[in-house]
Enzyme design. Sequence first.
Site, short mmCIF file in Angstrom:
data_model
loop_
_atom_site.label_atom_id
_atom_site.label_comp_id
_atom_site.label_asym_id
_atom_site.label_seq_id
_atom_site.Cartn_x
_atom_site.Cartn_y
_atom_site.Cartn_z
N SER A 135 36.28 100.49 -32.30
CA SER A 135 35.80 101.82 -31.92
C SER A 135 34.78 101.63 -30.82
CB SER A 135 35.13 102.47 -33.14
OG SER A 135 34.40 103.63 -32.76
N TYR A 148 29.13 102.53 -40.44
CA TYR A 148 30.39 102.55 -39.67
C TYR A 148 30.30 101.57 -38.50
CZ TYR A 148 34.48 104.46 -37.19
OH TYR A 148 35.71 104.61 -36.55
P1 NDP Z 1 42.75 109.25 -39.88
O1 NDP Z 1 41.76 109.57 -40.95
O2 NDP Z 1 43.56 110.37 -39.32
O3 NDP Z 1 43.72 108.10 -40.36
C1 NDP Z 1 43.25 107.02 -41.11
C2 NDP Z 1 44.42 106.32 -41.74
O4 NDP Z 1 43.94 105.21 -42.50
C3 NDP Z 1 45.20 107.21 -42.69
O5 NDP Z 1 46.57 107.00 -42.50
C4 NDP Z 1 44.78 106.70 -44.07
O6 NDP Z 1 45.87 106.86 -44.98
C5 NDP Z 1 44.55 105.23 -43.78
N1 NDP Z 1 43.70 104.60 -44.77
C6 NDP Z 1 42.43 104.87 -45.10
N2 NDP Z 1 42.01 104.08 -46.09
C7 NDP Z 1 43.06 103.26 -46.39
C8 NDP Z 1 43.27 102.22 -47.33
N3 NDP Z 1 42.30 101.84 -48.17
N4 NDP Z 1 44.47 101.60 -47.36
C9 NDP Z 1 45.46 101.99 -46.52
N5 NDP Z 1 45.32 102.96 -45.61
C10 NDP Z 1 44.14 103.58 -45.56
O7 NDP Z 1 41.90 108.54 -38.75
P2 NDP Z 1 42.24 108.00 -37.26
O8 NDP Z 1 43.67 108.03 -36.98
O9 NDP Z 1 41.30 108.67 -36.36
O10 NDP Z 1 41.72 106.51 -37.42
C11 NDP Z 1 42.53 105.37 -37.25
C12 NDP Z 1 41.62 104.20 -36.87
O11 NDP Z 1 41.00 104.47 -35.63
C13 NDP Z 1 40.48 103.96 -37.86
O12 NDP Z 1 40.30 102.57 -38.01
C14 NDP Z 1 39.28 104.58 -37.18
O13 NDP Z 1 38.08 104.02 -37.59
C15 NDP Z 1 39.61 104.28 -35.72
N6 NDP Z 1 38.92 105.15 -34.76
C16 NDP Z 1 39.11 106.51 -34.76
C17 NDP Z 1 38.42 107.31 -33.85
C18 NDP Z 1 38.55 108.79 -33.83
O14 NDP Z 1 37.69 109.46 -33.23
N7 NDP Z 1 39.56 109.39 -34.40
C19 NDP Z 1 37.50 106.71 -32.88
C20 NDP Z 1 37.41 105.28 -32.96
C21 NDP Z 1 38.10 104.55 -33.87
P3 NDP Z 1 45.79 107.19 -46.53
O15 NDP Z 1 44.58 108.05 -46.74
O16 NDP Z 1 47.09 107.89 -46.79
O17 NDP Z 1 45.71 105.85 -47.21
#
Ligand code: NDP
Length: 243
Positions: A135, A148
């Site tokens: 990030s 975070y």
């Molecule tokens: P979302 O919350 O939309 O997606 C997160 C995903 O991670 C979901 O599919 C969720 O699925 C999965 N997840 C969470 N915990 C677990 C777990 N324990 N095991 C398996 N899967 C898990 O967020 P984003 O798409 O925005 O985020 C994706 C990545 O990008 C993350 O690492 C985030 O930190 C990073 N990021 C995002 C930014 C943003 O502004 N959006 C900026 C910078 C980085 P489920 O709950 O079904 O398990």
Amino acid sequence: MKTNNKLIVITGASSGFGLELAKEFAKDGYPLLLLARRIEKMEALNLPNTLCKKVDVTNKEAFEKAIREAEAVYGKTDLIVNNAGVMLLGDLATQNPAEWKTMLDVNVMGVMHGMQIVMNDMKERNHGTIINLSSIAGVQPFENHAAYCASKYGVTGLTRVARGEMSPFNVRVLSIMPGAVNTELLGHTTDQEIIDNYNTWKSAVGAVNITANDVAKTIKYAYELPQAVSLREIIITDTKQDS
Ligand code: NDP
């Protein structure tokens, strides 16, 4: 599009970047393994050549089992996108340490699990790509992001070290560092005032137009470059993001 499409593993494919990535890769016929806890969201995509598994990335055994099952069908993993993550913003002085632990477990341990599961095969084949979602908060501080940031600085650091370990084996290890992009991510923060302030900042600067699909297309672009080209770190933000 690559002519000889090999298995791609995407964690966190039930929403946000992971879900958009799954759709983008599927358009070009890549075989996919999609992992997250909400399997119904991934199955609802109904993508061809795709296995969906309900896996929590903190559980290395289940994570590895799912990958080995997919590899038995599609061959060895050529790309893993360690994308699953959580962001629970909070004030370090008052935030429940259970929230810190969730972030460190998912964002750091989950990424390391994914890497270790595929690294040795990639080394043996002298081929493969690992893409970790860090990030912009993995290279600079933001208010209420202490834990975070700790997790994402962790991802930045471990990715840099792994790049050194894997480069002699021709394996690419990249990190993607997005700024604020509208997904489900912010919605898990438990402090409503922090959520409101974050949204107010985004709207005030106008950093609201970049989409999860833009990030997904950028990740796909980095992967589809020749194996000899390593786009090591990509900071990608809305043009209007001011910090
Ligand atoms: P979302 O919350 O939309 O997606 C997160 C995903 O991670 C979901 O599919 C969720 O699925 C999965 N997840 C969470 N915990 C677990 C777990 N324990 N095991 C398996 N899967 C898990 O967020 P984003 O798409 O925005 O985020 C994706 C990545 O990008 C993350 O690492 C985030 O930190 C990073 N990021 C995002 C930014 C943003 O502004 N959006 C900026 C910078 C980085 P489920 O709950 O079904 O398990």
